[in-house]
Design an enzyme around this catalytic site. Structure first.
Site, PDB file in Angstrom:
ATOM      1  N   TYR A 138       0.943  -1.302   0.153  1.00 16.87           N
ATOM      2  CA  TYR A 138       0.015   0.075  -0.088  1.00 16.87           C
ATOM      3  C   TYR A 138       0.851   1.143   0.090  1.00 16.87           C
ATOM      4  O   TYR A 138       1.483   1.588   1.015  1.00 16.87           O
ATOM      5  CB  TYR A 138      -0.935  -0.032   1.084  1.00 16.87           C
ATOM      6  CG  TYR A 138      -1.940   1.025   1.297  1.00 16.87           C
ATOM      7  CD1 TYR A 138      -3.492   0.701   0.995  1.00 16.87           C
ATOM      8  CD2 TYR A 138      -1.642   2.452   1.365  1.00 16.87           C
ATOM      9  CE1 TYR A 138      -4.360   1.841   0.781  1.00 16.87           C
ATOM     10  CE2 TYR A 138      -2.640   3.382   1.340  1.00 16.87           C
ATOM     11  CZ  TYR A 138      -4.014   3.058   1.053  1.00 16.87           C
ATOM     12  OH  TYR A 138      -5.030   3.948   0.941  1.00 16.87           O
ATOM     13  N   LYS A 245       4.220   4.157   7.093  1.00 19.42           N
ATOM     14  CA  LYS A 245       3.344   3.895   8.271  1.00 19.42           C
ATOM     15  C   LYS A 245       4.173   3.284   9.521  1.00 19.42           C
ATOM     16  O   LYS A 245       3.785   3.487  10.695  1.00 19.42           O
ATOM     17  CB  LYS A 245       2.185   2.739   7.937  1.00 19.42           C
ATOM     18  CG  LYS A 245       1.379   2.473   8.793  1.00 19.42           C
ATOM     19  CD  LYS A 245       0.443   1.659   8.240  1.00 19.42           C
ATOM     20  CE  LYS A 245      -0.972   1.258   8.966  1.00 19.42           C
ATOM     21  NZ  LYS A 245      -1.516   0.455   8.240  1.00 19.42           N
TER      22      LYS A 245
HETATM   23  C1  LIG Z   1       3.139   2.187   3.735  1.00 20.21           C
HETATM   24  C2  LIG Z   1       2.249   3.244   3.381  1.00 20.21           C
HETATM   25  N1  LIG Z   1       2.688   4.048   2.579  1.00 20.21           N
HETATM   26  C3  LIG Z   1       1.750   5.210   1.927  1.00 20.21           C
HETATM   27  C4  LIG Z   1       0.524   5.337   2.407  1.00 20.21           C
HETATM   28  C5  LIG Z   1      -0.282   6.381   2.059  1.00 20.21           C
HETATM   29  O1  LIG Z   1      -0.117   7.434   2.978  1.00 20.21           O
HETATM   30  P1  LIG Z   1      -1.611   8.613   2.988  1.00 20.21           P
HETATM   31  O2  LIG Z   1      -2.695   7.664   3.070  1.00 20.21           O
HETATM   32  O3  LIG Z   1      -0.695   9.424   3.831  1.00 20.21           O
HETATM   33  O4  LIG Z   1      -1.413   9.015   1.241  1.00 20.21           O
HETATM   34  C6  LIG Z   1       0.270   4.583   3.557  1.00 20.21           C
HETATM   35  C7  LIG Z   1      -1.099   4.723   4.248  1.00 20.21           C
HETATM   36  O5  LIG Z   1      -1.737   3.800   4.883  1.00 20.21           O
HETATM   37  C8  LIG Z   1       0.935   3.383   3.911  1.00 20.21           C
HETATM   38  O6  LIG Z   1       0.652   2.649   4.968  1.00 20.21           O
END
Ligand SMILES: Cc1ncc(COP(=O)(O)O)c(C=O)c1O
Length: 443
Positions: A138, A245
């Site tokens: 994600y 995260k």
């Molecule tokens: C590992 C990781 N990267 C990127 C994101 C995206 O972040 P945002 O929701 O702040 O755009 C998330 C969101 O859960 C995440 O867990």
């Protein structure tokens, strides 16, 4: 009744596109590890708002710094008129990030826009078109970040076609059905990909989460990141680690990749960096970060308030020694969860590092069939008992525990007690299924 009216307004005015709901909570206040609703009910929060509130809620010193900063300089667009909080934060992040090479920092507002930068600048810097990412990953919801992702939450839209997705080595559910030599299996798969659809000389970068969090709190084998680093070095491919995260101390180190002997070419941060204010960052090799001028700009990027909040957040993490607390308290929490696993046969596995913990819910331990329905019932029943917990995973069956790093032993003991009660109730069928059904979670 007031609480109900917020929910009704939410239903009436707020787009479903931003909703990821597990229970009918609305919040009015937060202090430490607790959230409060309009009726004054308290909830022990094991989510930290999707791992944002690492320093807990309502840290007074952040409020003071914000007030001070707002009065001194409420805004400047750092794109055209930079100010000192942005450069100070950048210098600090460069110092915190391993790598004895020239680094630069970019700032944005969310993990998504930061990973969008990766999708644009890594191919630009290397002059190669393709990227490699992992199933279950994600990386965000904007188009570039979505394209790098391999999670069911991004499957509703078509991303860019230049990203090849490989299976992530999940020791509990190995993609080949065989859990031995999982890293070697993954690298073998990658070599097949290199020799067919994604030649290494056309591959700009590999982006990876050192622990896949939304993918289901998956901890890959210990040698996995080192093997990726080796492949990248062999072929001149950049290695990017997404720490949005689980970074910023959650795993017992500033960054979760630091549990492995690797140095990434770029590190992506977001969520907890601002202590609740929206800010993201990419820290990486200068040649990547400077590969484009005026190429990934957001008017309010690196704004004085968010950068001031981030500087104070880092100071708090250091001063309160939250990183070693995360390690010790995480271990205590993990042991408590393992005791619960002995009691409940529908807990397939308990795993984690520091204060990112996962509890995988299955129909039975031998068959390992995911049980997303029971998982959502557990989140709902926990809410009724005053405990906030969400679930993650490509099968929607992993309870994710990411409390503020400030959580105390007493609060963990209380959380375990409430979780025990929850599991007991769900096992006994004390679940209001009509209510549970109203909250679609990740569906
Ligand atoms: C590992 C990781 N990267 C990127 C994101 C995206 O972040 P945002 O929701 O702040 O755009 C998330 C969101 O859960 C995440 O867990």
């Amino acid at each position: 009744m007031k609480e109900k009216s917020v929910l009704i307004q939410d239903q009436e005015f707020i787009s479903n596109a931003l909703k990821l709901r597990f229970h009918p909570i609305t919040v009015t206040e937060g202090k430490g590890c607790y959230l409060f609703d309009e009726n004054g009910r308290s909830f022990l929060d094991l989510t930290a708002g999707w791992a944002v509130a690492n320093i807990g809620y309502g840290q007074e010193s952040v409020a003071e710094k914000l007030k001070e900063q707002y009065i001194k300089l409420s805004f400047t667009t750092q794109l055209s008129a930079p100010s000192q909080t942005m450069t100070e934060l950048a210098e600090k992040l460069i110092e915190m990030t391993p790598g004895d090479f020239s680094k630069k920092v970019w700032f944005g507002h969310s993990g998504s826009d930061a990973n969008d930068l990766i999708s644009k600048l890594v191919p630009a810097a290397s002059g190669r078109p393709k990227m490699i990412a992992f199933m279950g990953a994600y990386h965000g919801q904007t188009m570039g970040a979505l394209s790098l992702s391999g999670h069911s939450a991004q499957a509703k839209f078509e991303g860019k076609g230049n990203v090849i997705k490989l299976p992530y080595p999940n020791p509990y559910r190995p993609f080949s059905g065989i859990s031995e030599h999982l890293t070697e299996q993954t690298i073998h798969f990658m070599n097949e990909v290199f020799s067919t659809i994604c030649p290494p000389e056309e591959t700009a970068g590999i982006i990876v989460e050192a622990i896949q969090s939304d993918g289901g709190v998956i901890l890959p084998p210990d040698d996995f990141l080192a093997a990726l680093r080796q492949i990248c070095d062999q072929h001149g491919i950049y290695l990017i680690v997404d720490e949005v995260k689980v970074g910023m101390g959650r795993t017992g180190k500033w960054f979760s990749f630091e549990h492995s002997p690797i140095i990434p070419d770029a590190v992506v941060l977001g969520k907890s960096l601002g202590g609740g204010l929206p800010i993201s960052a990419v820290i990486g090799r200068q040649e990547i970060l400077d590969s484009v001028t005026a190429g990934h700009m957001f008017t309010a990027s690196g704004n004085p308030l968010c950068t001031a909040a981030a500087i104070e957040t880092i100071r708090i993490i250091e001063e309160k020694d939250l990183i070693s607390q995360a390690e010790k308290n995480g271990q205590y929490f993990l042991e408590g969860l393992r005791s619960l696993q002995k009691k409940y046969p529908f807990i397939g596995e308990v795993r984690g590092k520091g204060l990112v913990l996962g509890v995988e819910i299955v129909t039975d331990r031998l068959e390992k069939k995911p049980d997303p329905v029971k998982t959502s019932a557990i989140c709902y029943r926990a809410y009724e008992l005053g405990l906030l917990i969400y679930y993650v995973g490509i099968h929607g069956n992993v309870l994710e525990i990411t409390p503020p790093l400030t959580i105390s032993r007493e609060e963990i003991t209380e959380a375990l007690h409430l979780l025990d009660q929850t599991l007991q109730d769900v096992a006994a069928g004390h679940v209001d299924w009509e209510q549970v059904k109203q909250f679609s979670g990740w569906a």
